[in-house]
Structure formats: C-alpha cells, structure tokens
Design an enzyme around this catalytic site. Structure first.
Site, PDB file in Angstrom:
ATOM      1  CG  HIS A 250      -3.782  -6.510   6.618  1.00  0.00           C
ATOM      2  ND1 HIS A 250      -3.848  -5.922   7.865  1.00  0.00           N
ATOM      3  CD2 HIS A 250      -5.056  -6.815   6.289  1.00  0.00           C
ATOM      4  CE1 HIS A 250      -5.106  -5.898   8.262  1.00  0.00           C
ATOM      5  NE2 HIS A 250      -5.858  -6.428   7.321  1.00  0.00           N
TER       6      HIS A 250
ATOM      7  CG  ASP B 104      -1.237  -4.302   9.431  1.00  0.00           C
ATOM      8  OD1 ASP B 104      -1.045  -4.087   8.228  1.00  0.00           O
ATOM      9  OD2 ASP B 104      -2.171  -5.017   9.863  1.00  0.00           O
TER      10      ASP B 104
ATOM     11  CB  SER C 259      -8.547  -4.429   7.814  1.00  0.00           C
ATOM     12  OG  SER C 259      -8.607  -5.656   8.488  1.00  0.00           O
TER      13      SER C 259
END
Length: 482
Positions: free
Chosen positions: A125, A155, A238
């Site tokens: 993402h 992911d 992230s």
C-alpha cells in the site's frame, strides 16, 4: 513518611536481615548509576528448586543506542509520487471547463534493505499506483527505485535500487519464524509523519491476529498470524521493520487500530513467517503462489454455536459456503444448507467443521488460513478432518492456487455482508470518492422502505463513504461521502 512495627521478634530479625540484603544489593546497583551496567541481571525465586531467569537489560541506554546504530543504516525512507487526474476528482471544479493537467500526489513510508543486490522490502500500500519512487538512506543520500513486484494479499512489495556512492548496502537479518512470544520486547524503526530514523520501543501484545487484505476490486482474503504490538506505530511507519533485541526482523509494520489514525498502542506487523516465503518469490518470479482451498467461513463463537445447534465448546473452522468446482468442493466438503440469523446477519447453517489439516489441530479459522499461507502450496495433497452431523470424517483435498479474483458467492435469498462490502468498495473506487487507502469497513443489515439493504461504511481516515446496497440484488442504491 510511614512506619511499620513488628511485634514478633523472629519477624523483626528477618526484616533486619532483608534490610541488610537490600542495602548490599543497592551497593551493587550503584555501579549502574555510574555507567557500569551489567549485561544482564539474574533473578531467582526464594526456593531451592527455583531456576534463575535472565532478564535482558532493556533499560540500558547504551544497549539500545548501540542497537539503533547497528540497524539504522539498513532502514530507508520511501517517497512516492502519483499522478491524480482532475477527471477523478469527486466533485467538478466550477469555472474550469477546459482540460486540467494531472496533479502530483505525494506519499511516503518506510522500508529496509533485504539483500546485497539492492532489494528493498516495504508494504504494497506504500507504493501502490506509484509513478515514481525515491529511496532515501540514513545519511541523506537517495536513489530512484524500481518496483520489482507487489503482493496485495500479504501487503508486501519489493523495490530495487542502485545505491549511490557513499552508501553501503547492509541487509537486515531475519529472525527464525516461530520464536516470537507475547511479552518479548520489540523495536520499530521508520519514518512516522516524515520524521526519519525514528525508533520506538514496546512489547509483543498478542500473536495470531488476522487482518483482511487484498485488492479493493479483486480478491479479499485474510492475512494470518499478524503480530500486535504496543510499540508506537504511526502513518509513515508502514513498510518499516519490527525488530527483536538482536536486531533481527520479526515483522513488517503495516497497520494501526485507531479512530484518529495515530498511535493508540495497537499496531500490527506482518510476521516473518510470511515475509520469508513471499519476498523471495516476488524477487524470483514476480508473484507468490498461494495454496487455495475454496471455502468461506469463520471461527465458532458461543453465539454461532447456539445458532447452528452445535455442542458447547466445539472448536474448529466452520464452513459456511464452498466455492463451486473448487478444491474443497471436489473433495466433498459441505457448506451450509439452511439460513439462520445471528445478531442481525444471515448465515448458512449445517456446514462441515474442519478440526484438523494433515493432523495439525484447527481451533479457529485463522489456524486453517495460517497453514495454507505458511505451510502449503498449490498441488499439495492434504487430509482434512471434519465434523459432519456430529461424526468425524476424513477427506483428501488437492489444493489449488488462489485465484487473482475471488469468485463472488451468492446465496439464495440475498448476498452476504462480504459481497456487499466488495460491491461498495468497487463503487467507491470507480467514482474516486476516497483518495486514501480504505482502512475501515463496516456493514450493517437494515430495512429501508420495506427492502432489506446493507449499509456499508468505508473510511480512509479522513473521509467516510456510505454505500447502500440492496441485500437481494446487490444493486447500489445510494452513495454519500462525509
């Protein structure tokens, strides 16, 4: 100021002895205060059979500082540029009838050096839809990066860079899968809010969490064995590593649970057991081949057991629906055959309960998903142990490969909550109503004007899209954004 009086002489003598011991221990700890900390402190219970427990000196500032210096050169900042067409704007701009040029949209995340060939691991993402990716190293030097491959189902994404002069690639070591325990100290290093090289400390709060992942318009699956931690994880973390005290990667940070999209003490990381399988496949083949069973269901809760007329404390993965012509269907696995309502949601009762796969106990649905993702591969023959009508039965299944898009499963009398969510996500994505990654999903079954509808709310942390879907036909009846 307080005082304790001892009335028994023996107790008084014991207290004096303990006081002397404390003073002696205090003298030993004075070395800590003068900057001479021991590598570890041994603590033993007051028992002749007690075994000493060694506690790592987590509070030692030099130990943590040395660990930071060791791993920081391997952690990178990732800056992403995407082009957003004005035609995708949710509302037209008055006064601009002519065609507008594409506008750049910028985002950033974290990553870490995976090998000496220049591969960088991050989240899917973080780089999804990127037109340009720049990796900045700890010393401020940067390089343009190529997106080698991505995997929305885990992911994860792999980038590749040619390091600039002055940067030596220092891959991080990966921890051994299965060694992490709840209570272990972990460290997150990344770029929260663009603050490069930020280090946060916490513990493993829980293991074995599950998380929905996948393409908004494609297949939606469950990511198993997710690590939960209270180490501060915020937007920008992230893709960065979650590390143990040896500086080894135990997970890749990818999500937080917070109503305001900032740290609330509940962060999530993709476990190393998935990273070590998916990343090499992305580098070698450009994709990872997931084993596929072809069922939908869930864990058995007390409410579900009561609604499905199951014996109390029945554990296993309940099979609600079976994909037609899928591996499970071909092996004879049975899904539900009658409709029941549980807390406002319709379910199919009468399906099989999977209690083991290849002899490995299945206590909840996540156990089954974990086996398929981390221990199985397409074409593998496995033995399912199922409970059907109270009797144990064994079925042999040849696992298939997970399709890129999950087949839509419709039930007689309406669509499922998951199907409604998928329809809502497709509609929101098609209209370009939410610009950020959808992180919040809620589906509620309601009745409006005599029609049963699913009210689906999708949020990206800044806005919420509300989509009303007809529960019988799947027709989108209303879409609003607030």
């Amino acid at each position: 100021m307080f005082r304790i009086t001892f009335r028994d002489r023996s107790i008084r003598a014991l207290a004096i002895a303990l006081l002397v011991l404390v003073l002696l221990v205090g003298v030993g700890f004075s070395g800590l205060l003068r900057g001479q900390p021991p590598a570890a402190v041994a603590i033993a219970q007051a028992s002749s059979q007690a075994t000493p427990v060694t506690v790592s000196a987590v509070g030692d500032p030099e130990a943590l500082a040395n660990l930071y210096d060791q791993v920081l050169p391997s952690v990178v900042n990732i800056q992403v540029t995407k082009k957003v067409s004005m035609s995708e704007a949710p509302l037209p701009l008055p006064g601009f009838p002519f065609e507008m040029p594409d506008l750049p949209q910028r985002g950033e995340g974290s990553g870490f050096v995976y090998d000496n060939q220049g591969h960088i691991v991050t989240n899917n993402h973080v780089v999804d839809g990127a037109d340009g990716v720049v990796v900045t190293f700890y010393n401020g030097l940067w390089a343009k990066a190529e997106v080698v491959a991505t995997d929305p189902q885990a992911d994860l994404a792999v980038l590749k860079v040619t390091p600039p002069k002055g940067v030596e690639l220092r891959p991080l070591s990966l921890a051994k899968a299965g060694t992490l325990r709840v209570g272990h100290t972990v460290i997150a290093i990344g770029n929260p809010f663009g603050l490069e090289g930020t280090m946060t400390l916490g513990i493993v709060s829980a293991l074995g969490r599950s998380f929905p992942v996948g393409e908004a318009t494609g297949g939606r699956y469950t990511l198993p064995d997710v690590i939960q931690t209270d180490a501060a994880i915020n937007p920008g973390n992230s893709g960065g590593p979650l590390l143990n005290l040896a500086g080894e990667v135990v997970g890749v940070n990818f999500a937080i649970e917070s109503p305001v999209q900032v740290n609330s003490g509940v962060g999530f990381a993709i476990p190393i057991s998935i990273v070590e399988r998916v990343v090499p496949a992305l580098i070698k083949e450009g994709r990872y081949h997931y084993a596929y069973l072809g069922i939908a269901g869930g864990s058995i809760t007390p409410e579900l057991a009561e609604a499905l007329d199951l014996p109390e404390n029945t554990l296993g993965a309940y099979v609600q629906t079976v994909t037609p012509n899928g591996p499970a269907d071909k092996a004879g696995v049975k899904g539900g055959s009658r409709t029941v309502r549980v807390e406002g949601t319709e379910l199919q009762a009468g399906g099989d309960i999977i209690t083991a796969i290849d002899g490995n106990p299945i206590r909840q649905f996540n156990d089954l998903v974990s086996f398929l993702v981390t221990r199985a591969e397409p074409g593998q023959k496995v033995k399912l142990t199922v409970l059907r009508d109270g009797k144990e039965k064994e079925l042999e299944v040849i696992l298939g490969e997970r399709p890129k898009e999950e087949p839509a499963i419709r039930r007689t009398g309406g669509i499922s909550a998951r199907a409604a969510i998928s329809i809502a996500r497709d509609e929101v994505t098609k209209r370009g109503l939410l610009k950020g990654r959808i992180t919040e999903t809620v589906a509620t079954l309601e009745e409006q004007n005599g029609r049963r509808v699913w009210v689906v709310e999708l949020g990206d942390g800044q806005q919420t899209a509300r989509v009303v879907v007809d529960a019988e036909s799947g027709e989108v009846m209303e879409v609003t954004v607030k």
